[in-house]
Design an enzyme around this catalytic site. Structure first.
Site, PDB file in Angstrom:
ATOM      1  CD  GLU A  59      -2.130   1.505   3.063  1.00 44.33           C
ATOM      2  OE1 GLU A  59      -3.896   2.111   3.218  1.00 44.33           O
ATOM      3  OE2 GLU A  59      -1.929   1.064   3.829  1.00 44.33           O
ATOM      4  CE  LYS A 134      -7.187   0.422   4.324  1.00 44.23           C
ATOM      5  NZ  LYS A 134      -5.716   1.440   5.036  1.00 44.23           N
ATOM      6  CB  CYS A 166      -3.409  -0.994   5.665  1.00 47.95           C
ATOM      7  SG  CYS A 166      -1.916  -0.838   6.564  1.00 47.95           S
TER       8      CYS A 166
END
Length: 345
Positions: A59, A134, A166
């Site tokens: 990321e 995300k 993440c």
């Protein structure tokens, strides 16, 4: 599952993960220069790892974190766009699939709404075959607009791949969603910083075990002037054991071979630790012994999840009753997040 060689076979997918140094960029020219650097690295890696079928970059590896809001909007990319064209060309030249970060991707209502934090999976022909936004941005710091769904794509040699990003990985629900859609490899691209290293390493291993799936983690390394990123990119077997893991070094690489037949055999034939099967066949031994059928119990026993699906507002209120009812925290303010309760229209 094999580790230590540079090869792959008809049954194994060669996967590489990269501790890419977190860049600090400010404009489109810098972003495109860095994208070309990523492409060159990928092509070079293929020379050293001839069995590499898939490479994963972290990321923020393409654009870095734009701490200036104007720069964030000015460098937000389109998909497809100039950045993805560079990556597609590299995938074709290296004859390798790649996973790349776009932070951010322009919102449909750009620039009136914040960009998305996006991953793309590009095949060895240069085609974008998955775009994931995300779902759970790292609040309160990240200002990305949230996505709303996960995907599964048939990847190299037929291995089924899902992408998450993440902070997504701190929520067991997203891993389960990917696994129940058929994912055999869940890729977690991170720009994760200290202090949460131990927790993140542990979480990815636990989720591989809990979901009977391979996990590949690519994390940033280095210091960008604000955060220190801990690296530890890793490839984890579907039994939760680490096959290969980097340290904190910038541009560190790990590589392993993931057997397609092994995970499918385990999911079909394993019993006591076949978690995704047992979740939807609860107590099948006892149910069968009682003469109540041979499938166990499929009904969801978890009241919170039932409530979330049927009445999201009430579920939110229940969470607020045991936490807080504002997104901001008065004792440690972040930006202009409200610390007094607001009512949604």
């Amino acid at each position: 599952m094999r580790h230590g060689d540079i090869s792959s076979s008809n049954d194994t997918v060669g996967v590489a993960v990269v501790n890419y140094k977190m860049p600090r960029l400010h404009d489109r020219a810098g972003v495109l220069e860095n994208a070309r650097k990523i492409a060159d690295m990928m092509i070079g890696m293929k020379t050293g790892l001839p069995g590499m079928d898939l490479v994963v970059f972290p990321e923020y590896s393409t654009q870095g974190i734009m701490y200036n809001e104007e720069e964030m909007y000015a460098t937000a990319a389109t998909i497809p766009g100039d950045e993805t064209a560079i990556f597609s060309a590299a995938c074709r030249e290296a004859d390798t699939w790649g996973i790349f970060s776009i932070t951010g991707e322009q919102h449909e209502d750009h620039p009136n709404k914040p960009p998305y934090n996006t991953l793309i999976l590009i095949d060895n022909k240069g085609e974008i075959v998955q775009r994931y936004r995300k779902i759970l941005p790292w609040c309160p710091i990240e200002g990305w607009y949230p996505g709303d769904t996960t995907y599964v794509t048939e990847g190299p040699k037929g291995l089924k791949i899902s992408l998450i990003i993440c902070d997504d990985g701190n929520y067991p629900e997203i891993w389960r969603d990917c696994a129940m859609k058929g994912a055999e490899l869940i890729v977690r691209c991170q720009g994760y910083m200290y202090p949460a290293k131990d927790q993140q390493v542990m979480m990815s291993k636990a989720m591989a075990w809990a979901n009977n799936c391979y996990v590949a983690v690519a994390n940033a390394a280095g210091f960008d002037g604000v955060y220190s990123y801990f690296g530890h990119s890793a490839i984890i077997g579907f039994d939760g054991r680490t096959l290969g893991e980097t340290g904190e070094e910038e541009y560190g690489i790990q590589y392993a071979q993931l057997s397609v037949s092994a995970i499918r055999d385990a999911r079909e034939n394993d019993q006591s630790q076949n978690h995704i099967f047992k979740l939807l066949h609860r107590g099948y031994s006892g149910v069968h012994a009682a003469g109540d059928g041979d499938k166990g119990v499929a009904d969801c026993p978890f009241e919170f999840y039932k409530l979330w699906v049927t009445d999201a507002q009430k579920a939110q209120e229940r969470v607020e009753a045991i936490t807080r009812d504002t997104v901001g925290v008065a004792d440690c303010r972040v930006g202009n997040l409200p610390v007094e309760k607001t009512v949604e229209a």
